[in-house]
Write a protein that holds these residues in place. Structure first.
Motif, PDB file in Angstrom:
ATOM      1  N   LEU A 175      -4.696 -30.827  34.598  1.00  0.00           N
ATOM      2  CA  LEU A 175      -5.400 -30.913  33.320  1.00  0.00           C
ATOM      3  C   LEU A 175      -4.734 -31.928  32.403  1.00  0.00           C
ATOM      4  N   ARG A 176      -3.427 -31.927  32.350  1.00  0.00           N
ATOM      5  CA  ARG A 176      -2.719 -32.885  31.488  1.00  0.00           C
ATOM      6  C   ARG A 176      -2.945 -34.319  31.945  1.00  0.00           C
ATOM      7  N   ARG A 177      -3.007 -34.532  33.230  1.00  0.00           N
ATOM      8  CA  ARG A 177      -3.288 -35.885  33.729  1.00  0.00           C
ATOM      9  C   ARG A 177      -4.729 -36.278  33.402  1.00  0.00           C
ATOM     10  N   GLY A 178      -5.625 -35.296  33.398  1.00  0.00           N
ATOM     11  CA  GLY A 178      -6.989 -35.574  32.976  1.00  0.00           C
ATOM     12  C   GLY A 178      -7.056 -35.984  31.512  1.00  0.00           C
ATOM     13  N   ILE A 179      -6.220 -35.371  30.678  1.00  0.00           N
ATOM     14  CA  ILE A 179      -6.161 -35.744  29.262  1.00  0.00           C
ATOM     15  C   ILE A 179      -5.646 -37.169  29.103  1.00  0.00           C
ATOM     16  N   VAL A 180      -4.643 -37.524  29.899  1.00  0.00           N
ATOM     17  CA  VAL A 180      -4.115 -38.893  29.846  1.00  0.00           C
ATOM     18  C   VAL A 180      -5.214 -39.894  30.222  1.00  0.00           C
ATOM     19  N   ARG A 181      -5.988 -39.586  31.258  1.00  0.00           N
ATOM     20  CA  ARG A 181      -7.084 -40.484  31.639  1.00  0.00           C
ATOM     21  C   ARG A 181      -8.116 -40.592  30.522  1.00  0.00           C
ATOM     22  N   PHE A 182      -8.445 -39.459  29.914  1.00  0.00           N
ATOM     23  CA  PHE A 182      -9.429 -39.450  28.832  1.00  0.00           C
ATOM     24  C   PHE A 182      -8.970 -40.299  27.648  1.00  0.00           C
ATOM     25  N   ASN A 192     -12.258 -47.048  30.625  1.00  0.00           N
ATOM     26  CA  ASN A 192     -13.621 -46.595  30.936  1.00  0.00           C
ATOM     27  C   ASN A 192     -13.972 -45.275  30.267  1.00  0.00           C
ATOM     28  N   SER A 193     -13.059 -44.724  29.491  1.00  0.00           N
ATOM     29  CA  SER A 193     -13.319 -43.452  28.828  1.00  0.00           C
ATOM     30  C   SER A 193     -14.274 -43.653  27.664  1.00  0.00           C
ATOM     31  N   ARG A 194     -15.265 -42.766  27.563  1.00  0.00           N
ATOM     32  CA  ARG A 194     -16.217 -42.839  26.457  1.00  0.00           C
ATOM     33  C   ARG A 194     -15.606 -42.281  25.171  1.00  0.00           C
ATOM     34  N   GLY A 195     -14.587 -41.450  25.318  1.00  0.00           N
ATOM     35  CA  GLY A 195     -13.911 -40.919  24.145  1.00  0.00           C
ATOM     36  C   GLY A 195     -14.784 -40.051  23.272  1.00  0.00           C
ATOM     37  N   ALA A 196     -15.739 -39.334  23.854  1.00  0.00           N
ATOM     38  CA  ALA A 196     -16.648 -38.512  23.072  1.00  0.00           C
ATOM     39  C   ALA A 196     -15.906 -37.327  22.470  1.00  0.00           C
TER      40      ALA A 196
END
Length: 571
Positions: free
Chosen positions: A265-272, A277-281
């Motif tokens: 989950l923390r690595r997913g947050i880093v990607r976000f 390519n993150s939309r940052g919604a």
């Protein structure tokens, strides 16, 4: 923040003081850093000192970053002092990094900083030799990981941890650590578990350095099939038929396994946060926040729910708590600036302050409980190791506290602006406590070797402004108060750096080294040249004008510019 006409003609006194501090800081850092390359030697401190440094490392850093098999390390360590034969250079390199990391929590003043830097330089020189293939083994991997941790904590090499982490990951892949031992030729249980532990540690460091640097991590977990390490105490791994302990039993791996549950989950947050390519919604931010806070509650129950084995240390509890809170803060910090004017981001504003206070309370536990200001001197009985680790040490964790102070200062100023009252504006006492304690913390950091005084001055001036606005003073009087605060802060910082310079000078002449250090045999003899200067990035908010100390909404994006590549979607 101040009216230019109030400063008067010529160069402002505060800025002159800052320039003197910067010049003195360069000299101090040049004295700390030996000439490159630094010859690798077999010299070590006296054994009783080395024993203390090893213990400092094992009860702090090793408890949360598993790198060594402690019984094997202690066996080789004791043999080193008994044998009169040729020393194992590989083990000496590993040991010197252990000593360097242990020096961070050895005493309140980080008195062995110069020795710690020398040991790091020696190992870095040794690793730079063109002998890569012949050294490619588990011990070499341990040394590379320890070098990363040592450079980050002792602040050697600036903010290059993320770059170096990529090289370490490729070294780990070359060793096949990304493949589970069950899919490789049969090896003893000790070797299998150490391979899993080292791969897990590499992933953890990669995740933390990516968040801190505002960059993507270097490898995806899908590219590895290495399983989680087992819940073993180190002694169990000496027996081939050992089976993992139950989750309810606290072992030397318990905290590692707790953090591993949140790693994906923390690595997913880093990607976000950091992917181009993150939309940052904002909706996705709220989803990730809900997932992480739910996981935090579950992990918190696990941390306090052990029924067997030893009890967790305060250091480990604070480490895990601070680490997870940093990711929650990272999710909401980009929306903090907009939240001051847009109600749709009010939840992020609330979370930034709530999480910021929790982070702060890991080093000032009474901050939210009483109106008086607690100083670092009062914390000796609370968590001495953790206090030293985040005050003397540098890097990922220490920067989090600087973030919190700045964000709370912005929040307090915003609260004053939002209030309409004839008398003094009432402000939250717990947030005001943080401002006072933040100044104390900055002083403690400078006393222990922090040479950048901009953060100290920023907090001092912001506190003066907030107190002036709270009292309803005219704009000109607030500006005068801020100027006086800046001047007093510059004078105080210069005095602190002069004391630090005197200490380095006396150490260089061997006149102020405590008696127990006198038996050390470093190569810092009179012939050493101290001319290699390292950059300092603490409190570098990348502002266009380095003399601007504006505590405003516009500062938020520049503060977090080092964490996020693109925040244009924040509006």
């Amino acid at each position: 923040m101040v009216q230019p006409q109030l400063i008067g003609g010529g160069t402002p006194k505060a800025l002159t003081g800052v320039q003197k501090c910067k010049q003195l800081a360069r000299v101090i850092k040049s004295r700390w850093s030996p000439k490159w390359p630094t010859e690798f030697t077999t010299e070590l401190p006296r054994k009783d000192i080395a024993d203390d440094l090893v213990d400092c490392y094992l009860r702090t850093t090793e408890s949360v970053y598993r790198v060594l098999h402690i019984p094997s390390f202690r066996r080789d360590y004791e043999s080193l002092w008994i044998s009169d034969g040729k020393k194992d250079t590989g083990f000496l390199a590993l040991l010197k990094l252990v000593l360097a990391i242990g020096a961070v929590t050895y005493d309140d003043k980080f008195s062995m900083r110069m020795f710690a830097r020398k040991w790091i330089y020696e190992v870095q020189t040794w690793l730079s030799e063109p002998e890569f293939k012949s050294r490619l083994d588990i011990q070499f991997m341990q040394t590379r990981i320890l070098l990363l941790l040592a450079r980050d904590l002792v602040k050697v090499g600036g903010d290059s941890t993320w770059v170096s982490t990529g090289e370490v990951i490729r070294t780990a892949v070359s060793l096949g650590l990304h493949r589970d031992p069950k899919r490789l030729p049969a090896k003893p249980k000790l070797i299998c578990e150490m391979r899993r532990r080292l791969w897990n540690t590499v992933l953890e460091i990669d995740t933390q350095s990516s968040l801190h640097n505002g960059s993507m991590h270097s490898i995806y977990m899908e590219e590895s099939d290495t399983e989680m390490p087992g819940n073993f105490n180190d002694e169990q791994l000496l027996h081939e038929g050992a089976i993992p302990s139950p989750e309810t039993e606290f072992t030397q791996m318990s905290f590692i396994l707790i953090l591993r549950k949140s790693l994906e989950l923390r690595r997913g947050i880093v990607r976000f946060l950091n992917s181009i390519n993150s939309r940052g919604a904002y909706d996705e931010t709220l989803q990730l926040d809900a997932q992480l806070r739910k996981m935090y509650k579950d992990l918190y129950k696990n941390m306090h729910g052990y029924t067997l084995g030893a009890s967790p240390s305060t250091f480990s509890l604070n480490f895990v708590d601070l680490l997870l809170q940093r990711y929650i803060l990272a999710l909401h910090a980009p929306y903090f600036g907009p939240s001051l004017s847009e109600i749709r981001y009010s939840f992020s504003r609330k979370m930034v302050i709530e999480v910021g206070l929790k982070i702060w309370c890991t080093i000032y536990p009474t901050s939210a409980k009483r109106s008086s200001v607690t100083t670092g001197t009062d914390l000796a009985s609370s968590s001495q190791d953790f206090w030293r680790w985040v005050t003397s040490g540098s890097g990922f964790f220490r920067y989090g506290f600087a973030q919190v102070i700045a964000l709370i200062a912005i929040e307090l100023r915003a609260q004053i602006r939002e209030q309409e009252c004839l008398g003094p504006a009432p402000l939250r006492s717990d947030l005001m406590n943080v401002l006072g304690q933040g100044l104390d913390w900055c002083v403690r950091c400078i006393e222990r070797g922090e040479t950048n005084v901009r953060g100290y001055m920023l907090q001092s001036v912001a506190k003066a402004q907030i107190e002036g606005l709270q009292q309803g003073l005219p704009k000109e009087e607030v500006a005068r108060s801020m100027i006086l605060s800046a001047e007093g802060c510059a004078d105080h910082a210069l005095a602190l750096l002069q004391d630090l310079f005197a200490q380095t000078t006396q150490c260089d002449e061997n006149t102020n080294i405590p008696e127990q250090f006198a038996a050390m045999n470093p190569t810092s003899a009179p012939g050493i040249e101290w001319d290699f200067e390292m950059p300092d990035e603490m409190f570098n908010f990348d502002m266009d004008d380095p003399t601007r100390l504006a505590v405003d909404e516009t500062m938020v994006n520049s503060m977090f510019g080092r964490f996020f590549h693109d925040v244009s979607f924040l509006g």
